[in-house]
Design a protein around this motif. Sequence first.
Motif, short mmCIF file in Angstrom:
data_model
loop_
_atom_site.label_atom_id
_atom_site.label_comp_id
_atom_site.label_asym_id
_atom_site.label_seq_id
_atom_site.Cartn_x
_atom_site.Cartn_y
_atom_site.Cartn_z
N ALA A 286 0.83 -1.21 0.00
CA ALA A 286 0.00 0.00 0.00
C ALA A 286 0.87 1.26 0.00
CB ALA A 286 -0.93 -0.02 1.22
N LEU A 287 1.94 1.22 0.79
CA LEU A 287 2.82 2.39 0.85
C LEU A 287 3.57 2.59 -0.47
CD1 LEU A 287 4.14 4.73 2.42
CD2 LEU A 287 5.83 3.09 3.27
N ALA A 288 4.03 1.48 -1.05
CA ALA A 288 4.74 1.59 -2.34
C ALA A 288 3.82 2.18 -3.40
CB ALA A 288 5.25 0.21 -2.77
N THR A 289 2.56 1.80 -3.35
CA THR A 289 1.58 2.35 -4.30
C THR A 289 1.39 3.84 -4.07
OG1 THR A 289 0.49 0.21 -4.32
CG2 THR A 289 -0.79 2.07 -5.15
N PHE A 290 1.26 4.20 -2.81
CA PHE A 290 1.09 5.60 -2.42
C PHE A 290 2.29 6.45 -2.88
CE2 PHE A 290 2.14 8.76 0.91
CZ PHE A 290 1.01 9.57 0.87
N LEU A 291 3.50 5.95 -2.65
CA LEU A 291 4.70 6.73 -3.01
C LEU A 291 4.81 6.89 -4.52
CD1 LEU A 291 7.22 5.09 -0.50
CD2 LEU A 291 6.25 7.41 -0.34
N ARG A 292 4.53 5.82 -5.25
CA ARG A 292 4.60 5.92 -6.71
C ARG A 292 3.51 6.85 -7.24
NH1 ARG A 292 4.65 -0.20 -8.27
NH2 ARG A 292 3.51 -0.20 -6.29
N GLY A 293 2.38 6.81 -6.58
CA GLY A 293 1.29 7.71 -6.96
C GLY A 293 1.66 9.18 -6.81
N HIS A 294 2.65 9.44 -5.94
CA HIS A 294 3.10 10.82 -5.75
C HIS A 294 4.41 11.10 -6.47
CE1 HIS A 294 0.02 10.77 -2.62
NE2 HIS A 294 0.02 12.10 -2.75
#
Length: 322
Positions: A286-294
């Motif tokens: 979830a965090l990796a997705t969040f970071l890539r999303g930003h």
Amino acid sequence: MSAFVIAVPAKGRLQENAETYFARAGLKLAKPRGAREYRGTVVGVPEIEVAFLSASEIAQQLAAGTVHFGITGEDLIRESIPRADAHVVLLHPLGFGHATVVVAVPQAWIDVRTMADLDDVATAFRLDNDARMRVATKYVNLTRAFFARHGIVDYRIVESAGATEGAPAAGTAELIVDITSTGTTLTANALKIVDDGVILRSQANLVAARGARWDAAARETARLVLDRIAAYDRAASFREMRTRFKACDDALITEARERFGVETPFGGPTSSGMLTLHCPPDQVHALATFLRGHGAASVVVGPLDYVFACENPLFDRLEAAL
Ligand SMILES: Nc1ncnc2c1ncn2[C@@H]1O[C@H](COP(=O)(O)OP(=O)(O)OP(=O)(O)O)[C@@H](O)[C@H]1O
Ligand SMILES: O=P(O)(O)OC[C@H]1O[C@H](OP(=O)(O)OP(=O)(O)O)[C@H](O)[C@@H]1O
Ligand SMILES: [Mg+2]
């Protein structure tokens, strides 16, 4: 030099897990004079002496203060040490040796679901049989305290050393108090747990003896041991995630902290945007997705062996208790 003694289960179901736990925390146990020797050492920490004992002996020696630290089950501590908290400090649950001490009755007792039902049965049993209902257990003290809390007085304890679950079928008791983990033994003996009959949820704990010799040298050794254990525990509860991206700012890190339980061991991003995060294992994706999303182009994730922090909460707890 008086040694700092750590008692470790020598046999039984806690043994292997206890040794593995210490080894992972950087405290490798050694039995220098062969596997049958009941005193050992910790590799590279000469001030520690290891006493290999059974789980129940460890509870007794902690109560007596003849060892400083021990690993044993909370059930054995609560059962064998009256007013346990006056004699020992449960420093840290270890995540193994899980088992529950329960009140169990024959499945055929369909009217008995709760401790209140059991109280009714106890009273009726006394009137009908002119004798008190028998409870087979080796947890005599836990049983007395628990039954008293539920206002049950019409019973007597039949001490049982083993095969407690067989007592009702054998006719030596009406019900039992015993430890269960998978429930297989209870079911095999046609017993069921009383709904509110869970006396204690136990697991292996790292326990300190208040009555041991706590001179300056012993405290220093305890600090060292607890520092390694805390560092290992912190490491086990996180994965390290590294990334670098321009849009990373304090607001984004605050959001990551709140949403994913992230920690930032080295603070915010460096001037070049490098960021190191410690993330709970179940939040990694979830965090990796969040970071890539930003805007993060890549996020690398790896395990941690130790995270040494300035704080030593386990040692603080010990110091506060001594
Ligand atoms: N299924 C289980 N049955 C019994 N104990 C369990 C179970 N699972 C975990 N434990 C824990 O293991 C500890 C007891 O371990 P062990 O049986 O090795 O010690 P002991 O009773 O001192 O030794 P012994 O049974 O040889 O006399 C207790 O703290 C208990 O809560
Ligand atoms: O819920 P379960 O997974 O069936 O486990 C519970 C059983 O395991 C333990 O017995 P153990 O085999 O250790 O024998 P012991 O009574 O000699 O300790 C315990 O005393 C229960 O009888
Ligand atoms: Mg046993």
